[in-house]
Scaffold this active site. Sequence first.
Site, PDB file in Angstrom:
ATOM      1  CG  HIS A 152      -1.879  -1.206   1.183  1.00  0.00           C
ATOM      2  ND1 HIS A 152      -2.789  -1.687  -0.256  1.00  0.00           N
ATOM      3  CD2 HIS A 152      -1.976  -2.259   2.020  1.00  0.00           C
ATOM      4  CE1 HIS A 152      -3.668  -2.204   0.466  1.00  0.00           C
ATOM      5  NE2 HIS A 152      -4.002  -2.633   1.198  1.00  0.00           N
ATOM      6  CG  ASP A 197      -2.288  -8.612   1.056  1.00  0.00           C
ATOM      7  OD1 ASP A 197      -1.908  -8.651   1.500  1.00  0.00           O
ATOM      8  OD2 ASP A 197      -3.289  -7.964   0.846  1.00  0.00           O
ATOM      9  CG  HIS A 208      -6.716  -5.483   1.692  1.00  0.00           C
ATOM     10  ND1 HIS A 208      -5.463  -6.399   2.307  1.00  0.00           N
ATOM     11  CD2 HIS A 208      -7.666  -5.162   1.445  1.00  0.00           C
ATOM     12  CE1 HIS A 208      -6.544  -6.819   3.837  1.00  0.00           C
ATOM     13  NE2 HIS A 208      -7.517  -5.673   3.296  1.00  0.00           N
ATOM     14  CG  ASP A 254      -4.555 -10.440   3.642  1.00  0.00           C
ATOM     15  OD1 ASP A 254      -4.817 -10.732   2.054  1.00  0.00           O
ATOM     16  OD2 ASP A 254      -4.391  -9.084   3.790  1.00  0.00           O
TER      17      ASP A 254
HETATM   18 ZN    ZN Z   1      -3.624  -7.411   2.717  1.00  0.00          ZN
END
Ligand code: ZN
Length: 372
Positions: free
Chosen positions: A156, A193, A195, A280
């Site tokens: 991120h 991931d 996200h 995740d």
């Molecule tokens: Zn994540």
Amino acid sequence: MGEKGAIRHKLTETIAEYMLKVKEGGGSINAVLRTGYVCDPRYRNHEVPPGHPERPERIDALLALMERYSREEIVKIEPRAAAIEEISANHDRRYIDQVCATAGKPLFVFDPDTHAYSESYETALLSAGGLLSLIEHIMAGKVDNGFAMVRPPGHHAEADQAMGFCFFNNVAIGARYLRSKYELDRILIVDWDVHHGNGTQRSFYADNSVLYVSLHQYPHYPGTGAVNDIGVADGMGYTVNIPFPGGCGDGEYAAAFRRIVEPISRQFAPQFVLISAGFDAHRRDPLSQMRLTREGFEAMTRSLLAVARDHSQGRLAAVLEGGYDLDALEESVAGVLDELGGKDLGVELPHGGGAETVLDAVTRVHRRFWRL
Ligand SMILES: [Zn+2]
């Protein structure tokens, strides 16, 4: 024996020796691949507020896993701190100074998710450097592939901004390093991931030397990663987003790999494969609604290892991103390490599931760049 006979005899002898070596596990055909891993107690030193999911215990779980994990040809690699020049290949100097200024201070809050404590800066340098150490070992041929189990995570982090538990974008810094130090022209980053890796996408949005492919829950944090985010200028077609609705599992991911990830990756023919490996999207993870199992992570690893073996001399490095259920994290990382050994023992997953509409949309958008 004439000269030809002598040569033939020599060759036969060599083949016999070679077959014996293979039988003993020392040869290269069907032999276990050498997998390096980075996992260091110093990755605990980045503290987080009470109740924060990205906690030091994640590293404890992985250190415990590596204590009891056994497989042939698994090699421990010491991480080093990344140099400022290596970080600045992907981040603005002013931003690096800002993170550096938190060193030794009690607490600095970058955003509601992202907190720097006194040792966060140093740990973030060691996190990026962990992947760089692994890359150096792979490029020197000391190991075939590997996994950098580091924290804080990175995908991120933007050039000038910490966010989503991340300070420096480890995988992007790794790709920049492969470009500058080893002069590679084609690097694949697959980000599974749950996200979307907004920071990584932004880093290479106009760049056709780095193909960024992300599979993520959508809509979800951080909100980026729509099908139509495909890159700009020279980078058009080199950002591939597969935004899944919540509830997808092994079948949907396997279908995405078969229909999109593997064909595009093979056409790109990467010289190095990087994985932003978050766990995740596991069915037991508290931060998502996805339903992947250990077998799903194994199948994705197997697919990318096949791409690496066919195109990049097997060179592949995974770097840890998210994954917040400790048991799920341990079992999934063990599965990835098993697969990186190249034994190809995993079960083939049934393709399918309910996300064909998403995969159809991605195919439509990317058909003008790739044969799909
Ligand atoms: Zn994540």
